[in-house]
Scaffold this motif. Structure first.
Motif, PDB file in Angstrom:
ATOM      1  N   ARG A   1       7.872  11.317  -9.334  1.00 15.51           N
ATOM      2  CA  ARG A   1       8.914  12.042  -8.536  1.00 15.51           C
ATOM      3  C   ARG A   1       7.938  12.770  -7.487  1.00 15.51           C
ATOM      4  NH1 ARG A   1      13.756  15.933 -10.694  1.00 15.51           N
ATOM      5  NH2 ARG A   1      14.441  16.447  -8.580  1.00 15.51           N
ATOM      6  N   ALA A   2       6.912  13.483  -7.856  1.00 12.75           N
ATOM      7  CA  ALA A   2       6.204  14.173  -7.083  1.00 12.75           C
ATOM      8  C   ALA A   2       5.380  13.227  -5.934  1.00 12.75           C
ATOM      9  CB  ALA A   2       4.961  15.087  -7.805  1.00 12.75           C
ATOM     10  N   LEU A   3       4.891  12.134  -6.246  1.00 13.47           N
ATOM     11  CA  LEU A   3       4.366  11.385  -5.218  1.00 13.47           C
ATOM     12  C   LEU A   3       5.330  10.859  -4.298  1.00 13.47           C
ATOM     13  CD1 LEU A   3       1.676   9.259  -7.648  1.00 13.47           C
ATOM     14  CD2 LEU A   3       1.581  11.091  -5.779  1.00 13.47           C
ATOM     15  N   ALA A   4       6.709  10.535  -4.640  1.00  7.29           N
ATOM     16  CA  ALA A   4       7.661  10.060  -3.636  1.00  7.29           C
ATOM     17  C   ALA A   4       8.037  11.170  -2.916  1.00  7.29           C
ATOM     18  CB  ALA A   4       8.915   9.729  -4.677  1.00  7.29           C
ATOM     19  N   ASP A   5       7.933  12.295  -3.074  1.00  9.33           N
ATOM     20  CA  ASP A   5       8.338  13.494  -2.206  1.00  9.33           C
ATOM     21  C   ASP A   5       7.048  13.681  -1.298  1.00  9.33           C
ATOM     22  OD1 ASP A   5      10.842  13.750  -3.310  1.00  9.33           O
ATOM     23  OD2 ASP A   5      10.136  15.213  -4.801  1.00  9.33           O
TER      24      ASP A   5
ATOM     25  N   ILE B   1      -0.804   6.333  -8.179  1.00 12.91           N
ATOM     26  CA  ILE B   1      -1.443   7.019  -7.131  1.00 12.91           C
ATOM     27  C   ILE B   1      -1.831   5.858  -6.195  1.00 12.91           C
ATOM     28  CG2 ILE B   1      -3.483   8.580  -6.680  1.00 12.91           C
ATOM     29  CD1 ILE B   1      -3.615   9.581  -9.573  1.00 12.91           C
ATOM     30  N   GLY B   2      -2.636   4.793  -6.683  1.00 14.90           N
ATOM     31  CA  GLY B   2      -2.937   3.953  -5.609  1.00 14.90           C
ATOM     32  C   GLY B   2      -1.955   3.258  -4.902  1.00 14.90           C
ATOM     33  N   GLN B   3      -0.549   2.882  -5.576  1.00 15.73           N
ATOM     34  CA  GLN B   3       0.496   2.642  -5.052  1.00 15.73           C
ATOM     35  C   GLN B   3       1.141   3.746  -3.871  1.00 15.73           C
ATOM     36  OE1 GLN B   3       3.199   1.588  -8.169  1.00 15.73           O
ATOM     37  NE2 GLN B   3       1.788  -0.250  -8.975  1.00 15.73           N
ATOM     38  N   ALA B   4       0.930   4.974  -4.045  1.00 18.15           N
ATOM     39  CA  ALA B   4       1.426   6.063  -3.311  1.00 18.15           C
ATOM     40  C   ALA B   4       0.694   5.883  -2.169  1.00 18.15           C
ATOM     41  CB  ALA B   4       1.450   7.360  -4.048  1.00 18.15           C
ATOM     42  N   LEU B   5      -0.553   5.868  -2.190  1.00 21.68           N
ATOM     43  CA  LEU B   5      -1.210   5.788  -1.107  1.00 21.68           C
ATOM     44  C   LEU B   5      -0.929   4.729  -0.246  1.00 21.68           C
ATOM     45  CD1 LEU B   5      -4.682   7.145  -2.421  1.00 21.68           C
ATOM     46  CD2 LEU B   5      -3.217   8.243  -1.064  1.00 21.68           C
ATOM     47  N   GLU B   6      -0.653   3.626  -0.709  1.00 21.54           N
ATOM     48  CA  GLU B   6      -0.640   2.120   0.000  1.00 21.54           C
ATOM     49  C   GLU B   6       0.939   2.237   0.548  1.00 21.54           C
ATOM     50  OE1 GLU B   6      -0.526  -2.446  -1.233  1.00 21.54           O
ATOM     51  OE2 GLU B   6       0.340  -1.226  -2.585  1.00 21.54           O
ATOM     52  N   ARG B   7       1.687   2.892  -0.155  1.00 20.24           N
ATOM     53  CA  ARG B   7       3.021   3.154   0.565  1.00 20.24           C
ATOM     54  C   ARG B   7       3.350   4.077   1.659  1.00 20.24           C
ATOM     55  NH1 ARG B   7       5.770   7.592   0.143  1.00 20.24           N
ATOM     56  NH2 ARG B   7       4.653   8.350  -1.401  1.00 20.24           N
ATOM     57  N   LEU B   8       2.213   5.088   1.888  1.00 22.53           N
ATOM     58  CA  LEU B   8       2.026   5.961   2.944  1.00 22.53           C
ATOM     59  C   LEU B   8       1.338   4.997   4.093  1.00 22.53           C
ATOM     60  CD1 LEU B   8       2.501   8.753   4.241  1.00 22.53           C
ATOM     61  CD2 LEU B   8       0.359   9.202   3.266  1.00 22.53           C
ATOM     62  N   TYR B   9       0.511   4.317   3.674  1.00 20.62           N
ATOM     63  CA  TYR B   9      -0.327   3.440   4.572  1.00 20.62           C
ATOM     64  C   TYR B   9       0.552   2.556   5.377  1.00 20.62           C
ATOM     65  CZ  TYR B   9      -3.732   0.253   6.427  1.00 20.62           C
ATOM     66  OH  TYR B   9      -4.386  -0.847   7.392  1.00 20.62           O
ATOM     67  N   LEU B  10       1.433   1.616   4.348  1.00 24.64           N
ATOM     68  CA  LEU B  10       2.105   0.968   4.993  1.00 24.64           C
ATOM     69  C   LEU B  10       3.290   1.371   6.025  1.00 24.64           C
ATOM     70  CD1 LEU B  10       2.544  -1.799   1.973  1.00 24.64           C
ATOM     71  CD2 LEU B  10       1.054  -1.873   4.246  1.00 24.64           C
ATOM     72  N   ALA B  11       3.738   2.761   5.340  1.00 20.46           N
ATOM     73  CA  ALA B  11       4.776   3.325   5.989  1.00 20.46           C
ATOM     74  C   ALA B  11       4.266   3.865   7.621  1.00 20.46           C
ATOM     75  CB  ALA B  11       5.224   4.523   5.499  1.00 20.46           C
ATOM     76  N   GLU B  12       2.890   4.108   7.610  1.00 20.89           N
ATOM     77  CA  GLU B  12       2.413   4.563   8.840  1.00 20.89           C
ATOM     78  C   GLU B  12       2.322   3.325   9.619  1.00 20.89           C
ATOM     79  OE1 GLU B  12      -1.088   6.375   7.770  1.00 20.89           O
ATOM     80  OE2 GLU B  12      -0.221   8.437   7.514  1.00 20.89           O
TER      81      GLU B  12
END
Length: 520
Positions: free
Chosen positions: A149-153, A259-270
């Protein structure tokens, strides 16, 4: 970017996380209670020795063993079960005050008590262990939920790094830090004072090879997504040099994956956002080129034709004919200037460079200026104005707001029959002022009320004369900069109605006091 925690192992998910370890004092207390339990049961049953049978008294000892097992576990309960037979034999089994037992029934009862007490203590200890394991698994599930939840926010790499390091610190009670790759997927390797043992080379090799490395008392873990590595996790090596419980290690690995998936999600979103901006920019360029090539070609052709006719037939043309060609060149040049001005204004306003020079203005004056500006185009059209005298002053940029009204009137002229009237009305509403420009044309097709404000959109398509489809888009941008909004609808018994809604501000109070006389 870098984020770290400063607490150290062991934590609630540490190497000995299967069951909470008892302190030496707790163990001593448990065994002391195991020894004392038979004597407590003896004191409780002694007043009833003449009333109760030995078999009934034997049940009180079993109750004592059960209570010790439920509170202190297997070891103290076994101690109590082994101490109970000799105490019972000495005080209650005939002959009393002797360890000899003459009654076979009491011997059988003692044997059964030892077996039952042992089984009971084992069952209670197992139930307690399973309950503790279930509690820890629930805590781990809750920890994963909180982290997810924290990473999603989190909407930035800095936020992800800080949140993830804090969660690892809280759940594993160990110092942690996260190095997240930048937009170019390169790892910042400058040393950080918050982590004195940081080794840039180890971090670089971990990031490049997607493999764990250890340097001195720091372990470097890669934070990998589904396609690549997006960061490096640093933790103290001391907790992992000992034997950790498999479930605790599995939880730690799950933390790393999240944590790795959250960083990847942010990278792909950018990357997706950049791709979307590129697509929009390309579409805008194509629309702009299409509009320029179509709408500027016609006036250029007319200018070229009129200029060529003047040059080739200068001697054969009368003064009136030459004046007509001159007028055509001037009109088409003005048309080109207006189109170019709108394109440049739209580019400037869309880039956020709009600056309002607001002053208190009367709506009647702005409407009058816009009508005077379009006097030639409105020469054959009746314009009916319905503006109450009681309207308050408007806090607007008069030049830009005049441009809005001029664009609305020009749009009405373009899409309505020649000679049809135009109504301009204003009224106060609950949330501000409403200004409407209404025509008597065919109206706006259903579903197009919002689309007509898009850039380069025209109801008549490419064959419609005049404009590049930027007039209404400019109106929406300018009105929005004033804090208002513009909408389109069809008026009953009329045609299209373009309505501007503006918020009102309290006008300044006028000072009617007499000026002071100055002494001379």
């Amino acid at each position: 970017m870098f984020a770290s925690g400063n607490r150290r192992w062991p934590g609630k998910f540490g190497p000995d996380a299967q069951l909470p370890a008892r302190t030496r004092r707790e163990r001593v207390t448990g065994y002391a209670c195991g020894v004392a339990a038979p004597f407590v049961c003896t004191l409780a049953a002694w007043p009833f020795r003449s009333v109760l049978e030995p078999a009934s008294i034997l049940m009180s000892y079993m109750l004592g063993v059960f209570l010790v097992a439920s509170r202190y576990g297997r070891g103290p309960s076994l101690t109590a079960s082994l101490m109970s037979p000799p105490v019972f034999a000495y005080y209650f089994a005939p002959p009393i005050f002797s360890f000899a037992i003459s009654d076979l029934e009491n011997i059988v009862g003692l044997a059964v008590m030892i077996v039952v007490a042992s089984l009971t203590s084992n069952l209670l200890d197992r139930a307690r262990s399973q309950a503790e394991i279930a509690r820890q698994r629930e805590n781990r599930a809750n920890a994963l939920y909180r982290l997810s939840r924290a990473l999603a926010d989190a909407h930035s790499r800095e936020a992800i790094a800080a949140l993830a390091a804090a969660r690892i610190r809280d759940e594993f009670a160990t110092a942690a830090a996260i190095l997240a790759a930048d937009d170019n997927r390169s790892l910042p390797l400058s040393p950080f004072a918050a982590w004195p043992d940081f080794d840039p080379e180890s971090a670089r090799q971990t990031f490049a090879a997607n493999a764990l490395r250890q340097c001195r008392d720091t372990v470097y873990y890669p934070l990998a997504g589904s396609q690549a590595v997006f960061g490096v996790l640093l933790v103290k090596a001391e907790p992992f040099t000992r034997s950790a419980h498999p479930e605790a290690l599995a939880l730690f690995e799950t933390f790393r994956n999240l944590i790795g998936q959250a960083l990847e999600r942010l990278y792909l979103a950018e990357r997706a956002r950049e791709a979307g901006l590129q697509v929009q920019a390309e579409a805008l360029r194509n629309a702009l080129l299409s509009a320029i090539s179509h709408d500027l070609r016609t006036p250029l052709t007319r200018i070229s034709g009129a200029a060529g006719a003047l040059i080739d037939n200068a001697d054969r043309l009368s003064a009136a004919e030459r004046q007509e060609f001159y007028r055509a060149v001037l009109d088409e040049a003005q048309r080109m200037a207006e189109l170019t001005s709108k394109i440049l204004d739209m580019a400037r306003l869309s880039s956020g460079e709009i600056t309002l020079h607001c002053e208190w203005n009367a709506l009647e004056e702005i409407v009058g200026s816009a009508l005077a500006r379009l006097d030639k185009a409105l020469r054959e059209r009746p314009v009916r104005i319905q503006i109450p005298d009681s309207l308050p002053l408007l806090w607007v940029d008069a030049v830009l707001f005049e441009q809005v009204l001029a664009n609305l009137i020009e749009n009405t002229i373009k899409y309505t029959p020649p000679g049809s009237p135009i109504d301009i009305g204003a009224e106060l509403a609950a949330d501000g002022l409403q200004l409407a420009v209404t025509d008597y044309g065919a109206g706006i097709p259903d579903g197009m009320q919002d689309k007509i404000f898009d850039k380069f959109y025209r109801l008549g398509g490419e064959t419609e004369p005049g404009g590049v489809g930027l007039g209404l888009a400019l109106c929406r941008t300018i009105v929005a900069a004033h804090g208002g909004r513009i909408r389109a609808s069809n008026a009953a018994g009329k045609g299209a109605s373009l309505v501007i809604e503006l918020p009102l501000r309290e006008p300044p109070a006028l000072d009617w006091s007499e000026p002071e006389e100055r002494g001379g």
